[in-house]
Scaffold this active site. Structure first.
Site, mmCIF file in Angstrom:
data_model
loop_
_atom_site.group_PDB
_atom_site.id
_atom_site.type_symbol
_atom_site.label_atom_id
_atom_site.label_comp_id
_atom_site.label_asym_id
_atom_site.label_seq_id
_atom_site.Cartn_x
_atom_site.Cartn_y
_atom_site.Cartn_z
ATOM 1 N N ASP A 186 -3.803 9.904 14.796
ATOM 2 C CA ASP A 186 -4.127 9.670 13.419
ATOM 3 C C ASP A 186 -4.925 8.389 13.370
ATOM 4 O O ASP A 186 -4.803 7.627 12.525
ATOM 5 C CB ASP A 186 -3.200 9.747 12.450
ATOM 6 C CG ASP A 186 -3.445 9.709 10.772
ATOM 7 O OD1 ASP A 186 -4.572 10.088 10.637
ATOM 8 O OD2 ASP A 186 -2.802 9.201 10.207
ATOM 9 N N SER A 208 0.799 -0.933 -0.011
ATOM 10 C CA SER A 208 -0.057 0.035 -0.013
ATOM 11 C C SER A 208 0.797 1.120 -0.147
ATOM 12 O O SER A 208 2.097 1.138 0.131
ATOM 13 C CB SER A 208 -0.921 -0.166 1.481
ATOM 14 O OG SER A 208 -0.213 -0.114 2.450
#
EC number: 2.7.11.1
Length: 890
Positions: free
Chosen positions: A156, A40
Site C-alpha cells: 500500500d 488523521s
C-alpha cells in the site's frame, strides 16, 4: 510497572527470592496515555496524538476497532501490520514502541513524526522539483529494500503513507495491507535479533515491556459488554470458537473418581440469539450453583453445566459460588429430593423415576443420545459429547421440571392433546423461584416427537455434530447419512479485501480482455474472461451490493420454498449437462448478468452461515463492498449443497450448452470456470431451514466472478453410482481439482486503485515487485502532482493501468529524459523486468545520491511547527480528502 516483594514461591509468576525487591517487566496500560488531539483518519482506524503520563513524551497512537476488523475480514491484516512494524528497525520506517489492546480496540503506539505526510506536502507544493523528488524516492527505495530483505511486502505504498520526520527524512508507515512471510506468531527472539544497520543506535533498542507488548496475542473475541449495536458479525465471530458447542473433552484416565465433565463456553456466547438469557433472573445468574450431589457417580452429576454453557457462563466462575450462598429455592427440599432421587435411580427406563431422569437429562446432560434415550459411555466416562442440549429449552421449564412429582410426570405423559388443558397446575411452594409466582408459565412438555420436530425447524445445539435431516427427513433422503466428525471453522465472510479504497474485483474481468498485448504470459492465471461491455457498463459489477446476509427473513424463506421445486422436472437432463460442462472450455461457461442485485434476493443463506448454520441472527448485517465479490460464491455453494435435483433453469442450460460468444472464444487457453456440485450432499434440498436455493428465475443471469475461486475448490463431479451404507461419515472438503496452472496464492486485491500493479488486477501471484511499481507511480506523482493512471472512476483507472496509458507532460512541462526513463523501468508490465534498488542505484537519475549516508544528508524541506503538538502538516491531506478529525470517539 511496580515494585513487588517476593514472599513465597506460590505468587504466580514471581519466584522465591531472599527478600529482594525487583521490578517485574510488563507492558504499560493504555490508561497511561492521555489523548492530546486527533491527527488523521484512515480506512481502518484513527491516529491520535497522545502523551505518556509519566514522562510527557509524545506518541502517535493508531486505534483500530476490533469489531470493524472482524466485519471487514481484516483480522489477519491487523496482525500483519503489528508484526511488520515490530520486525522493522530502519531509519526509514516508523518505529513501533508498544502494541496494546483493550476489550474493544487495538492500540499501536508509534513515534510521532511532526512533519506530516508527503501527500499533504504535495498538496501544498503542487509538485516537487526533480532533486526533491529524487531524494524522497531514494529514501523510500532503501526502506522497501529493507522490508523485502526481511520478507515484508508493503502493498500500500503511496505518498499518504510516507511521513516526514523532524529532520525532513522519509519514514514509511501504515502496514495495514502488508504481507509478512512469517508463518507464525512473533517470538521474543524475532524482535531481539532483528538486524538493522551496521551500527545500530540505541533508538532501536526495546525495553522488556515493549518486547512483551509486541509479542502478545491479539484477541478479537470481544466481551458482551463491548459489542457495538447493529453489528452481527461481531456476534458470529464470538461463536466461531466454542461458543456454539460445548468443548469436547475425553477422559485421560478410566478412573471415575477425580474426573468431572468440564464444559467450556466463552463469554462471547451470550451473543447467541437462541440462548435463554432472558429467562434467568439475576439471582440465578449470581449463584450459578450446579445441581451436583457427588462426583463419584457419573449418573449423579445432574449439573447446570449445559445451562451455563448456553448462558455463556465461563467455567472460571464455577468455583466462586458455594451452596451456602445459593438462594432458598435452589436449596429447597424438593430440589434436593429430586436430585438425590435421580442420582439413586437404577430402575428401568419405564419407571416414573427413570422417566424423570431421562427428561431432565434431555434438558441438562450433554451426554444423552436423543435418538435412543440411552446414555453413552456412562460406565467409564470415556464417551464424547456427541449431542448437545436443545437451545430452545427455557430455564424456567428446566427448573420447574425438577419440581415435578412422579405422579404428575406419569399423568402428564399419558395425557392426550385434548386433555392437555386439564393438566394439574404445579403447587408453588414458598421456596419456589420468584419467576414461578405468577403461575403464567406452563410446564414444558418433554415429548420426543416435539423435540425431533423442533430439530427439523431450526439447527440447534442438538444438531451441531450430525446431519440436520437424519431424523426429520429420512424418508426424503436417497444417499448416505452424514455425521460431522469435527468442528469445521467458518470460512471468511468475504474473499475480497477491505482496502484503503475497497475494490470490487467483479468488474475487473472486462478489463482483462483488453490486455492481450501486455499479458501474454498469463495463459492459465485468469479464471474467467467475461464478454466485453461498453464503458458505461464497466461499473455494473457495483450493482452486486446486496448483502447476502440480509436475506434471512421469513419472506425469503417462503420464496425459497416456492422456488425449491421449480427445477425438479428436468433433473436428469441437468445432471448430464453439468457433467458435460466439466469437460468444456471457459467459453461454454460464459454468462452475462445485468440485474443480479435484484435476483440475489432468493439467497437466504451466505457462505458464512454455511459454516455454522445455527446463527440465524446475521440477517441484519450491513452491506459492505467486501460482500460484492461473494455473489457467485453463495450461488455456487447453494448448487453444491442441492442433492439429486436440478437447480439450473432451462434458459441457463441452453446458455451453457450453446456455442460461446466470439469474444470468449478468443481466449482458448483460459482456465475454464467450473462449478462444483455434489449429488451426495448431506443437506436435503427440501429443508427450508437449511441453506436454501437460488431463484429459478434469476439463475439464467448469474455473473461468474473472477475473484470467487480462491478458497473453495470447484469441479463438476458426476453423481455417485453406488449408494453408500448407513454408516455415518464426516463432512469433508472436496479435493482440489484444477485445470491449467496453479491459482495465485492470494487472489485478494490489495491497495489503492492508482497504485495497484497489473499483476494484482490480473489475479496473478505477486511479490515485492508490486512495491516497486507503486514507487514508480509515486515518482511520476512527485514530478507532476498527479498519479499517472488517475481517472474519474476506479474502473477507468484499472483500464489505464492494464493498458499502461501514461499521460506524459508535454512542451515546457516535459520531464527530463532520465526521470522519464526511471519511471519507465519502474512501471514495467512484466514484473520480472521491473527495476529494483540495484537498478535505481545504477540509473543516471540517482547518480548524485550517496546511498550509504542518505539519512545524514540535508533534506529540501524541514518542518517548522509552532510547538511540539502542532499537527498543521497533516491538515492539507485531510482537507483535500474532506476528512474531519475533530472527533475523539474511539
Amino acid at each position: 510497572m511496580g515494585v513487588v516483594v517476593a514472599e513465597t514461591s506460590q505468587n504466580g509468576d514471581i519466584s522465591l527470592l531472599s527478600e529482594k525487591k525487583f521490578t517485574v517487566p510488563q507492558p504499560p496500560s493504555i490508561e497511561e496515555f492521555s489523548i492530546v488531539k486527533p491527527i488523521s483518519r484512515g480506512a481502518f482506524g484513527k491516529v491520535y496524538l497522545a502523551r505518556r503520563k509519566n514522562n510527557n513524551k509524545l506518541f502517535a497512537v493508531k486505534v483500530v476497532k476490533k469489531a470493524d476488523m472482524i466485519n471487514k475480514n481484516m483480522v489477519q491484516q491487523v496482525q500483519a501490520e503489528r508484526d511488520a512494524l515490530a520486525l522493522s528497525k530502519s531509519p526509514f520506517i516508523v518505529h513501533l514502541y508498544y502494541s496494546l489492546q483493550s476489550a474493544n480496540n487495538i492500540y499501536l503506539i508509534m513515534e510521532y513524526l511532526i512533519g506530516g505526510d508527503v501527500k499533504s506536502l504535495l498538496h501544498i507544493y503542487g509538485y516537487f522539483d526533480e532533486e526533491m523528488a529524487v531524494k524522497y524516492i531514494s529514501e523510500v527505495a532503501l526502506a522497501l529494500d529493507y522490508l523485502h530483505r526481511h520478507g515484508i511486502i508493503h502493498r500500500d505504498l503511496k505518498p499518504d503513507n510516507m511521513l516526514i520526520s523532524n529532520e525532513g527524512h522519509i519514514k514509511l508507515t501504515d502496514f495495514g495491507l502488508s504481507k509478512v512471510t512469517l508463518k507464525r506468531e512473533l517470538s521474543m527472539m524475532d524482535i531481539l535479533t532483528t538486524p538493522s544497520m551496521a551500527k545500530p543506535k540505541r533508538d532501536y533498542s526495546r525495553t522488556p515491556g515493549q518486547v512483551l507488548s509486541l509479542i502478545s496475542s491479539l484477541g478479537f473475541n470481544t466481551p458482551v459488554g463491548g459489542r457495538t449495536q447493529g453489528s452481527i458479525a461481531q456476534q458470529t465471530e464470538g461463536m466461531r470458537g466454542n461458543a456454539s458447542t460445548p468443548l469436547l473433552m475425553k477422559k485421560k484416565e478410566n478412573s471415575v473418581k477425580g474426573n468431572k465433565l468440564m464444559i467450556s463456553c466463552p463469554e462471547a456466547g451470550l451473543s447467541s440469539p437462541s440462548m435463554p438469557v432472558k429467562c434467568l433472573t439475576p439471582n440465578l445468574l449470581k449463584c450459578r450453583t450446579p445441581f451436583t450431589t457427588s462426583s463419584t457417580s457419573s449418573q449423579s452429576r445432574i449439573c447446570l453445566s449445559s445451562l451455563e454453557s448456553e448462558c455463556g457462563m465461563s467455567p472460571r466462575w464455577e468455583n466462586c459460588s458455594q451452596d451456602a450462598e445459593a438462594p432458598p429455592y435452589l436449596n429447597s427440599s424438593r430440589v434436593k429430593d429430586c436430585s438425590s432421587e435421580q442420582a439413586r435411580s437404577k430402575k428401568p427406563m419405564g419407571s416414573s423415576a427413570s422417566q424423570n431422569l431421562k427428561h431432565l437429562e434431555f434438558a441438562f446432560s450433554p451426554i444423552v443420545d436423543r435418538r435412543t434415550g440411552k446414555k453413552a459411555g456412562f460406565q467409564d466416562e470415556t464417551g464424547e459429547l456427541s449431542d448437545t442440549p436443545l437451545a430452545t429449552l427455557g430455564a424456567k421449564g428446566v427448573i420447574r421440571k425438577c419440581l415435578y412429582d412422579n405422579n404428575a410426570q406419569e399423568k402428564h405423559k399419558d395425557l392426550g392433546k385434548d386433555d392437555q388443558g386439564e393438566l394439574e397446575k404445579l403447587t408453588i411452594s414458598p421456596d419456589s423461584p420468584p419467576w414461578l409466582a405468577n403461575g403464567s408459565v406452563a410446564p414444558i412438555q418433554f415429548n420426543d416427537d416435539e423435540i425431533i420436530e423442533k430439530m427439523g425447524i431450526k439447527r440447534n445445539y442438538d444438531l451441531v455434530e450430525k446431519s440436520p435431516e437424519q431424523e426429520v427427513l429420512q424418508d426424503k433422503k436417497t444417499n448416505t447419512d452424514y455425521k460431522r466428525g469435527c468442528t469445521i471453522t467458518g470460512y471468511p465472510v468475504s474473499q475480497s479485501t477491505g482496502l484503503t479504497m475497497e475494490i470490487n474485483s467483479l468488474f475487473l474481468s472486462e478489463l482483462r480482455s483488453s490486455t492481450n498485448n501486455y499479458a501474454s504470459d498469463r495463459k492459465s492465471e485468469d479464471d474467467y474472461i467475461s464478454a466485453p461491455r461498453t464503458h458505461e457498463n464497466l461499473g455494473s459489477g457495483n450493482t452486486i451490493a446486496k448483502n447476502l446476509l440480509c436475506e434471512l427473513d421469513d419472506n425469503c424463506e417462503r420464496d425459497g420454498e416456492a422456488n425449491s421445486n421449480s427445477g425438479c422436472e428436468e433433473g436428469e437432463n441437468q445432471k448430464e449437462s453439468l457433467n458435460q460442462d466439466s469437460e468444456s472450455s471457459s467459453a461454454d461457461m460464459s454468462v452475462t448478468e445485468n440485474q443480479i442485485e435484484r435476483e440475489l434476493c432468493q439467497v437466504d443463506k451466505s457462505i458464512k452461515e454455511l459454516s455454522f448454520e445455527e446463527s440465524p441472527s446475521e440477517s441484519n448485517e450491513e452491506t459492505t463492498p467486501e460482500n460484492k465479490g461473494m455473489a457467485f460464491m453463495a450461488e455456487n455453494d447453494a448448487l453444491k449443497r442441492e442433492p439429486n435435483r436440478s437447480v439450473l433453469p432451462e434458459t441457463l442450460h441452453n446458455v451453457l450448452a450453446s456455442p460461446a460468444p466470439t469474444s470468449a472464444m478468443a481466449h482458448p487457453r483460459r482456465k475454464p470456470m467450473v462449478a462444483f456440485r455434489s449429488y451426495n450432499s448431506p443437506i436435503n434440498g427440501s429443508n427450508l431451514s437449511e441453506p436454501s436455493r437460488i431463484s429459478m428465475n434469476s439463475a439464467d443471469k448469474i455473473h461468474f466472478s473472477l475473484g470467487c475461486t480462491g478458497s473453495f475448490p470447484m469441479a463438476v463431479t458426476p453423481a455417485q453410482k453406488k449408494v453408500q451404507g448407513l454408516t455415518e461419515t464426516p463432512y469433508r472438503t472436496p479435493k482440489t481439482v484444477r485445470r491449467g496452472g496453479l491459482q495465485a496464492e492470494n487472489e485478494r486485491i490489495l491497495g489503492t486503485p492508482d497504485y495497484l500493479a497489473p499483476e494484482l488486477l490480473l489475479g496473478k501471484s505477486h511479490g515485492p515487485a508490486v512495491d516497486w511499481w507503486a514507487l514508480g507511480v509515486c515518482l511520476f506523482e512527485f514530478l507532476t502532482g498527479i498519479p499517472p493512471f488517475n481517472d474519474e472512476t476506479p474502473s477507468q483507472v484499472f483500464q489505464n493501468i492494464l493498458n499502461r496509458d501514461i499521460p506524459w507532460p508535454e512542451e515546457e512541462e516535459t520531464l527530463s529524459v532520465n526521470a522519464q526513463s526511471a519511471i519507465e523501468i519502474l512501471l514495467a508490465i512484466d514484473q520480472t523486468k521491473r527495476a529494483g534498488l540495484k537498478d535505481l542505484k545504477a540509473h543516471h537519475l540517482f547518480h548524485a545520491i550517496e546511498w550509504d549516508d542518505l539519512q545524514n544528508l540535508p533534506m529540501p524541506f524541514i518542518p517548522q511547527p509552532d510547538d511540539e503538538t502542532d499537527t498543521t502538516y497533516f491538515e492539507a491531506r485531510n482537507n483535500a480528502q474532506h476528512l474531519k478529525v475533530s472527533g475523539f470517539s474511539l
